[in-house]
Motif scaffolding. Structure first.
Motif, PDB file in Angstrom:
ATOM      1  N   VAL A   1       0.836  -1.198   0.000  1.00 58.81           N
ATOM      2  CA  VAL A   1       0.000   0.000   0.000  1.00 58.81           C
ATOM      3  C   VAL A   1       0.873   1.252   0.000  1.00 58.81           C
ATOM      4  O   VAL A   1       0.592   2.221  -0.720  1.00 58.81           O
ATOM      5  CB  VAL A   1      -0.958   0.004   1.203  1.00 58.81           C
ATOM      6  CG1 VAL A   1      -1.654   1.356   1.340  1.00 58.81           C
ATOM      7  CG2 VAL A   1      -2.006  -1.104   1.053  1.00 58.81           C
ATOM      8  N   ALA A   2       1.948   1.241   0.784  1.00 60.16           N
ATOM      9  CA  ALA A   2       2.836   2.406   0.838  1.00 60.16           C
ATOM     10  C   ALA A   2       3.487   2.678  -0.509  1.00 60.16           C
ATOM     11  O   ALA A   2       3.734   3.840  -0.864  1.00 60.16           O
ATOM     12  CB  ALA A   2       3.900   2.216   1.917  1.00 60.16           C
ATOM     13  N   SER A   3       3.756   1.635  -1.270  1.00 59.80           N
ATOM     14  CA  SER A   3       4.360   1.853  -2.588  1.00 59.80           C
ATOM     15  C   SER A   3       3.419   2.631  -3.488  1.00 59.80           C
ATOM     16  O   SER A   3       3.858   3.454  -4.299  1.00 59.80           O
ATOM     17  CB  SER A   3       4.737   0.506  -3.224  1.00 59.80           C
ATOM     18  OG  SER A   3       3.601  -0.206  -3.681  1.00 59.80           O
ATOM     19  N   ALA A   4       2.108   2.386  -3.346  1.00 58.78           N
ATOM     20  CA  ALA A   4       1.123   3.081  -4.167  1.00 58.78           C
ATOM     21  C   ALA A   4       0.755   4.440  -3.598  1.00 58.78           C
ATOM     22  O   ALA A   4       0.532   5.403  -4.343  1.00 58.78           O
ATOM     23  CB  ALA A   4      -0.137   2.225  -4.314  1.00 58.78           C
ATOM     24  N   GLU A   5       0.700   4.535  -2.286  1.00 54.77           N
ATOM     25  CA  GLU A   5       0.271   5.790  -1.657  1.00 54.77           C
ATOM     26  C   GLU A   5       1.410   6.787  -1.506  1.00 54.77           C
ATOM     27  O   GLU A   5       1.192   7.997  -1.579  1.00 54.77           O
ATOM     28  CB  GLU A   5      -0.322   5.500  -0.273  1.00 54.77           C
ATOM     29  CG  GLU A   5      -1.602   4.690  -0.286  1.00 54.77           C
ATOM     30  CD  GLU A   5      -2.807   5.498  -0.710  1.00 54.77           C
ATOM     31  OE1 GLU A   5      -2.981   6.622  -0.204  1.00 54.77           O
ATOM     32  OE2 GLU A   5      -3.577   5.007  -1.551  1.00 54.77           O
ATOM     33  N   ASN A   6       2.618   6.274  -1.286  1.00 52.89           N
ATOM     34  CA  ASN A   6       3.726   7.166  -0.935  1.00 52.89           C
ATOM     35  C   ASN A   6       5.022   6.892  -1.691  1.00 52.89           C
ATOM     36  O   ASN A   6       6.049   7.481  -1.386  1.00 52.89           O
ATOM     37  CB  ASN A   6       4.015   7.080   0.575  1.00 52.89           C
ATOM     38  CG  ASN A   6       2.792   7.340   1.416  1.00 52.89           C
ATOM     39  OD1 ASN A   6       2.192   6.422   1.957  1.00 52.89           O
ATOM     40  ND2 ASN A   6       2.384   8.596   1.512  1.00 52.89           N
ATOM     41  N   SER A   7       4.998   5.987  -2.660  1.00 56.70           N
ATOM     42  CA  SER A   7       6.193   5.652  -3.448  1.00 56.70           C
ATOM     43  C   SER A   7       7.358   5.218  -2.574  1.00 56.70           C
ATOM     44  O   SER A   7       8.509   5.588  -2.801  1.00 56.70           O
ATOM     45  CB  SER A   7       6.608   6.836  -4.338  1.00 56.70           C
ATOM     46  OG  SER A   7       5.640   7.060  -5.337  1.00 56.70           O
ATOM     47  N   THR A   8       7.058   4.417  -1.572  1.00 56.23           N
ATOM     48  CA  THR A   8       8.091   3.900  -0.677  1.00 56.23           C
ATOM     49  C   THR A   8       7.606   2.595  -0.085  1.00 56.23           C
ATOM     50  O   THR A   8       6.399   2.326  -0.055  1.00 56.23           O
ATOM     51  CB  THR A   8       8.396   4.902   0.461  1.00 56.23           C
ATOM     52  OG1 THR A   8       9.436   4.368   1.294  1.00 56.23           O
ATOM     53  CG2 THR A   8       7.168   5.157   1.312  1.00 56.23           C
ATOM     54  N   LEU A   9       8.540   1.787   0.388  1.00 52.13           N
ATOM     55  CA  LEU A   9       8.174   0.600   1.159  1.00 52.13           C
ATOM     56  C   LEU A   9       8.250   0.862   2.660  1.00 52.13           C
ATOM     57  O   LEU A   9       7.769   0.060   3.463  1.00 52.13           O
ATOM     58  CB  LEU A   9       9.103  -0.569   0.807  1.00 52.13           C
ATOM     59  CG  LEU A   9       9.079  -1.061  -0.647  1.00 52.13           C
ATOM     60  CD1 LEU A   9      10.028  -2.244  -0.823  1.00 52.13           C
ATOM     61  CD2 LEU A   9       7.677  -1.431  -1.080  1.00 52.13           C
ATOM     62  N   ASP A  10       8.835   1.989   3.030  1.00 47.65           N
ATOM     63  CA  ASP A  10       9.033   2.324   4.439  1.00 47.65           C
ATOM     64  C   ASP A  10       7.795   3.031   4.972  1.00 47.65           C
ATOM     65  O   ASP A  10       7.786   4.244   5.193  1.00 47.65           O
ATOM     66  CB  ASP A  10      10.279   3.205   4.594  1.00 47.65           C
ATOM     67  CG  ASP A  10      10.691   3.372   6.049  1.00 47.65           C
ATOM     68  OD1 ASP A  10      10.006   2.811   6.936  1.00 47.65           O
ATOM     69  OD2 ASP A  10      11.691   4.067   6.300  1.00 47.65           O
ATOM     70  N   TRP A  11       6.736   2.270   5.204  1.00 45.79           N
ATOM     71  CA  TRP A  11       5.460   2.851   5.595  1.00 45.79           C
ATOM     72  C   TRP A  11       5.501   3.496   6.985  1.00 45.79           C
ATOM     73  O   TRP A  11       4.728   4.416   7.274  1.00 45.79           O
ATOM     74  CB  TRP A  11       4.362   1.790   5.546  1.00 45.79           C
ATOM     75  CG  TRP A  11       4.553   0.609   6.444  1.00 45.79           C
ATOM     76  CD1 TRP A  11       5.223  -0.540   6.172  1.00 45.79           C
ATOM     77  CD2 TRP A  11       4.055   0.464   7.783  1.00 45.79           C
ATOM     78  NE1 TRP A  11       5.183  -1.403   7.238  1.00 45.79           N
ATOM     79  CE2 TRP A  11       4.463  -0.810   8.240  1.00 45.79           C
ATOM     80  CE3 TRP A  11       3.289   1.271   8.627  1.00 45.79           C
ATOM     81  CZ2 TRP A  11       4.134  -1.282   9.509  1.00 45.79           C
ATOM     82  CZ3 TRP A  11       2.968   0.805   9.891  1.00 45.79           C
ATOM     83  CH2 TRP A  11       3.391  -0.455  10.322  1.00 45.79           C
TER      84      TRP A  11
END
Length: 306
Positions: free
Chosen positions: A83-93
């Protein structure tokens, strides 16, 4: 933050039904005092509040007896990264707890670990429930303003100072925990339990969760339950004897169609489905097992182990 947040208000009755039927936890009854009106309904059924009470209790027992699926700790961590990859362009949620900005999408401020919005009621629910336990927190003085702007994109009463107060509150482990709990109560737990009710495995549970985050748990045609209804008109769920892959493709089609109607151009990017979820489905990775490689907004991500 990527502009891929909810466009519609949260339907509090759906959440109440989930709390009553599926026992979502100790905070499940904490709702906004005056939740905004639900948008016009499409006629989508609310599967969490219909039917005989005894049947619902039996269903809840069956779901509780199922394998944890996406709720297993490693899979839940993986879901947060996806989800973070789609929402924030990161894996570090975990770096998103203090994030806050107005994305210009009509939702007001978008903030925190899952993109709580001042205009979609979930931010209000979070701050109200947190303030009940921590009345002196930095966000407490802004509660009257949050109630006033709920359902709008207004900053009235929030500026100046709200962004700084959010960042200050996020320094507290208690507030970070409150964000996690509200995310689970409003989005993760209902999505996973409903996916299990529909006979979906771990991948399908994630598809439901991501759609719940993106579209909001509304009964209108562009909310989660409306999208599910549209998919069920095309294909049977696995619980109804249908093919799980065919149903998930239909659900993704319906979710993607709603994304393409959004008013903000950037929100119409459907790569979280096209080059992520459909890749996993095409590969037959129904258990959502790493290694996983996918693209969102043209950026490639990889998870080697959960």
């Amino acid at each position: 933050m990527k502009p891929a947040t909810r466009l519609f208000l949260i339907g509090a009755p759906v959440l109440v039904a989930d709390a009553v039927i599926f026992g979502s936890g100790g905070d499940s009854g904490v709702l906004a005092d005056n939740p905004p009106a639900r948008p016009e309904r499409s006629g989508a059924p609310d599967p969490l509040s219909s039917g005989d009470p005894d049947d619902r209790e039996e269903l809840a027992r069956r779901i509780d007896a199922m394998p944890p699926g996406l709720a297993a700790p490693g899979k839940k961590e993986l879901a947060a990264q996806l989800v973070a990859s789609a929402e924030n362009s990161t894996l570090d949620w975990r770096r998103q707890y203090a994030a806050i900005e107005d994305l210009g999408d009509g939702n007001g401020y978008t903030a925190g670990v899952i993109g709580f919005c001042s205009g979609t009621n979930d931010m209000l629910q979070l701050v109200e429930s947190y303030t009940e336990k921590h009345p002196d927190n930095p966000l407490a003085p802004f509660l009257p303003a949050l109630r006033k702007v709920d359902g709008t994109d207004s900053h009235e009463g929030l500026d100046p100072g709200f962004r700084e107060a959010w960042a200050k509150a996020a320094e507290s482990a208690d507030f970070r925990s409150a964000q996690d709990s509200t995310r689970d109560r409003l989005y993760f737990d209902p999505a996973v339990r409903l996916a299990k009710m529909d006979g979906l495995g771990t991948l399908g549970q994630f598809v439901y969760y991501d759609a719940m985050v993106l579209h909001g748990p509304g009964l209108d045609a562009r909310g989660f339950y409306g999208i599910r209804e549209a998919a069920m008109k095309k294909e049977k769920t696995a619980a109804e004897g249908g093919d799980e892959k065919a149903y998930l493709n239909a659900f993704m089609d319906a979710s993607r169609a709603v994304m393409k109607t959004k008013l903000i151009a950037e929100q119409r990017d459907s790569s979280r489905i096209d080059t992520a979820q459909r890749v996993f489905l095409r590969d037959g990775n129904m258990a959502l097992e790493p290694p996983l490689t996918w693209q969102v907004y043209g950026e490639t991500f990889r998870i080697d182990q959960s």
